[in-house]
Design a protein around this motif. Structure first.
Motif, PDB file in Angstrom:
ATOM      1  N   THR A  64     -16.272  36.861 -13.827  1.00 24.06           N
ATOM      2  CA  THR A  64     -16.840  37.059 -12.487  1.00 24.06           C
ATOM      3  C   THR A  64     -17.313  38.502 -12.326  1.00 24.06           C
ATOM      4  O   THR A  64     -18.412  38.758 -11.813  1.00 24.06           O
ATOM      5  N   LEU A 122     -13.718  39.816   0.696  1.00 28.53           N
ATOM      6  CA  LEU A 122     -13.531  38.918  -0.447  1.00 28.53           C
ATOM      7  C   LEU A 122     -12.195  39.181  -1.135  1.00 28.53           C
ATOM      8  O   LEU A 122     -11.443  38.251  -1.457  1.00 28.53           O
ATOM      9  N   GLY A 150      -9.247  38.147   1.161  1.00 31.71           N
ATOM     10  CA  GLY A 150      -9.221  36.680   1.247  1.00 31.71           C
ATOM     11  C   GLY A 150      -8.692  36.047  -0.032  1.00 31.71           C
ATOM     12  O   GLY A 150      -7.857  35.126   0.007  1.00 31.71           O
ATOM     13  N   GLY A 151      -9.168  36.543  -1.175  1.00 27.69           N
ATOM     14  CA  GLY A 151      -8.699  36.032  -2.462  1.00 27.69           C
ATOM     15  C   GLY A 151      -7.216  36.302  -2.670  1.00 27.69           C
ATOM     16  O   GLY A 151      -6.480  35.458  -3.196  1.00 27.69           O
ATOM     17  N   LEU A 195      -9.222  29.957  -8.529  1.00 25.03           N
ATOM     18  CA  LEU A 195     -10.272  30.169  -7.525  1.00 25.03           C
ATOM     19  C   LEU A 195     -10.025  31.478  -6.773  1.00 25.03           C
ATOM     20  O   LEU A 195     -10.955  32.265  -6.539  1.00 25.03           O
ATOM     21  N   ALA A 196      -8.758  31.743  -6.411  1.00 27.29           N
ATOM     22  CA  ALA A 196      -8.408  32.963  -5.682  1.00 27.29           C
ATOM     23  C   ALA A 196      -8.723  34.204  -6.520  1.00 27.29           C
ATOM     24  O   ALA A 196      -9.239  35.197  -5.996  1.00 27.29           O
ATOM     25  N   ARG A 197      -8.436  34.144  -7.818  1.00 28.76           N
ATOM     26  CA  ARG A 197      -8.721  35.279  -8.705  1.00 28.76           C
ATOM     27  C   ARG A 197     -10.234  35.528  -8.806  1.00 28.76           C
ATOM     28  O   ARG A 197     -10.681  36.675  -8.875  1.00 28.76           O
ATOM     29  N   VAL A 207     -12.457  34.851  -6.437  1.00 33.65           N
ATOM     30  CA  VAL A 207     -12.865  35.451  -5.158  1.00 33.65           C
ATOM     31  C   VAL A 207     -12.482  36.941  -5.147  1.00 33.65           C
ATOM     32  O   VAL A 207     -13.278  37.803  -4.745  1.00 33.65           O
ATOM     33  N   GLN A 208     -11.262  37.248  -5.614  1.00 32.26           N
ATOM     34  CA  GLN A 208     -10.822  38.648  -5.714  1.00 32.26           C
ATOM     35  C   GLN A 208     -11.787  39.462  -6.584  1.00 32.26           C
ATOM     36  O   GLN A 208     -12.163  40.582  -6.244  1.00 32.26           O
ATOM     37  N   GLY A 247     -14.896  39.016  -7.190  1.00 34.41           N
ATOM     38  CA  GLY A 247     -16.169  39.270  -6.513  1.00 34.41           C
ATOM     39  C   GLY A 247     -16.110  40.530  -5.675  1.00 34.41           C
ATOM     40  O   GLY A 247     -17.042  41.347  -5.682  1.00 34.41           O
TER      41      GLY A 247
END
Length: 490
Positions: free
Chosen positions: A80, A107, A110-111, A126-128, A130-131, A133
């Motif tokens: 990412t 982001l 939230g992640g 998914l959380a990783r 988002v982090q 990003g």
């Protein structure tokens, strides 16, 4: 108090009627607040990048997944980052400083919150992502802001503070996670980070003012699409080649295919950017490479990052596999080196402002070669105190390289290339880190399978020593750069 500050031709905030001179002797309180806020936020997001490495074993048990699957928590994060960073040049030019900061920290926070409550592996992955990003946007934002707000004579000192974020944070990650896992579940790695992330978000929302001017630039969707196979393919292919287990005869077909696709897509991406430059609308403006010191500095950073990432991966392997240290003891053994690198950063930055890059980078690169060579001499009975001493020496050498390379490379760029130059440096760091890890871990795996762990470690560090000689040559080419009022140096 949210005033717009437009940079002038030298990259300093423009002088409005009746205001102070454009290049003040001291930075304004607003500028210090902006940079301090971004520095704390960058430290937090980079700390998070390495915090997972020690926890993968625990996660395999708790989430009931195997080693190749759990590795995606690190690989997915890296992928990412590799895909998002090349787009940050466009993002930083298109959105205001506040908007970019709120996007990045939003982001990341939230992640982090999602990771803390993730019911299973898929949501955690998914959380990783988002982090990652948010993490990808923070460092180019910090660099661009420093170039815009800080007078040329003080940039070395301020860039020295940046090295605290980019070197102490990754070094502290394993130690922090080791301490947390000793007493709490893996979720607390995110629970402890979340309040700091939210506090940085709140402080930024209250105090951050916009700097520079946004530009109406068209987003080239083909370029964005190409970043996925180009940078993603390279990082994934390299990480898979390096991650091969000792039982494998060589790299997997998937890893080779990813590398081939990555190289081909990168070639198309570069050609596309060159074509778009004629229309003044590239996603990543490669004209930064027209400045000779930028090119030399990027190459020096590539070599230094290969050595740093290789050391970060190989030393814990040695300490745990050969010396039998636990994860917390390993983290504590590597902590002095990381702290030394960060704490020396501001001192080296001030030295850079006085003496220029050449004495610092030559000393740093020679020190890097010597310490890596000494690492190649380690055996099963080497005292841990000597290993810690060598790691501090390597960290000191890298500190002497990082701040001068960042500052010397970015100084001569004109303001419209600040964000692109920062994005190029961050992207090459990611790819170089993956390449260094891949190469050294592959050599370690292959030699260990036939001759034992100590021989594998020795071969990998000797390879790193040979690579580090390139840094000595590049360091000798470093020269003090002037501000962006000067044209490209070919």
């Amino acid at each position: 108090m949210s005033t717009e500050v437009s940079p002038n031709a030298n990259g300093q905030p423009a002088q409005a009627a009746g205001t102070k001179p454009a290049v003040p002797e001291k930075m304004s309180r607003e500028s210090v607040t902006i940079i301090s806020t971004l520095l704390v936020a960058t430290f937090v997001v980079i700390l998070n990048e390495t915090i997972m490495n020690v926890a993968l074993q625990r996660l395999m048990v708790d989430l009931q997944v195997d080693a190749p699957t759990v590795q995606w928590l690190s690989t997915g994060f890296m992928l990412t980052m590799a895909v998002v960073i090349p787009t940050t040049g466009f993002i930083l030019q298109s959105l205001s400083t506040r908007a970019v900061f709120m996007l990045a920290m939003g982001l990341f926070a939230g992640g982090t919150a999602l990771a803390a409550v993730a019911p299973g592996f898929e949501i955690l992955l998914l959380a990783r992502i988002v982090q990652a990003g948010g993490t990808a946007i923070m460092l180019p934002l910090l660099m661009t802001t420093i170039l815009t707000l800080v007078p040329l004579a003080k940039r070395g000192a301020v860039m020295g503070n940046v090295s605290i974020a980019i070197s102490v944070a990754p070094a502290m990650g394993p130690t922090v996670s080791g301490l947390i896992l000793e007493h709490f579940t893996w979720r607390f790695m995110f629970v402890f980070v979340l309040p700091v992330a939210l506090a940085a978000l709140a402080i930024g929302a209250k105090y951050l003012t916009n700097i520079g001017e946004t530009e109406k630039t068209k987003l080239d969707f083909l370029s964005v699409f190409l970043t996925v196979p180009a940078f993603g393919g390279l990082v994934y292919g390299l990480s898979q080649i390096g991650g091969g287990h000792g039982g494998q005869a060589g790299p997997s077909a998937g890893a080779v295919a990813a590398l081939v696709i990555g190289v081909a897509a990168l070639a198309v991406f570069v050609l596309r950017q060159v074509r778009l430059q004629k229309a003044e609308a590239p996603l990543l403006d490669l004209r930064a490479f027209n400045f000779r010191m930028f090119t030399v500095s990027v190459l020096l950073m590539v070599v230094a990052m290969m050595a740093l990432f290789g050391g970060v991966i190989l030393l814990p392997l040695y300490l745990q596999e050969v010396r039998g240290l636990g994860s917390l003891e390993t983290g504590l053994a590597l902590l002095p080196g990381g702290l030394a690198m960060g704490l020396l950063g501001p001192v080296i930055g001030r030295l850079f402002d006085k003496v220029g890059p050449l004495p610092l980078t030559v000393t740093g690169s020679i020190l890097m070669v010597v310490t890596l060579w000494q690492f190649s001499m380690l055996d099963a009975g080497t005292a841990v105190a000597w290993i810690v001493t060598l790691h501090v020496g390597l960290s000191f050498g890298l500190a002497l390289l990082f701040t001068p390379a960042f500052t010397t490379g970015l100084n001569p760029l004109p303001p419209h290339l600040y964000s692109h130059g920062s994005a190029i440096m961050s992207t090459t760091q990611q790819v170089a880190g993956a390449a260094g890890t891949a190469l050294l871990v592959s050599i370690f795996s292959v030699v260990s399978a036939t001759s034992g762990l100590v021989a594998g470690m020795s071969a990998a560090f000797m390879t790193a020593t040979v690579i580090a000689f390139a840094a000595v040559v590049l360091s000798a080419m470093m020269r003090k750069t002037e501000g962006s009022g000067h044209g490209p140096a070919h």
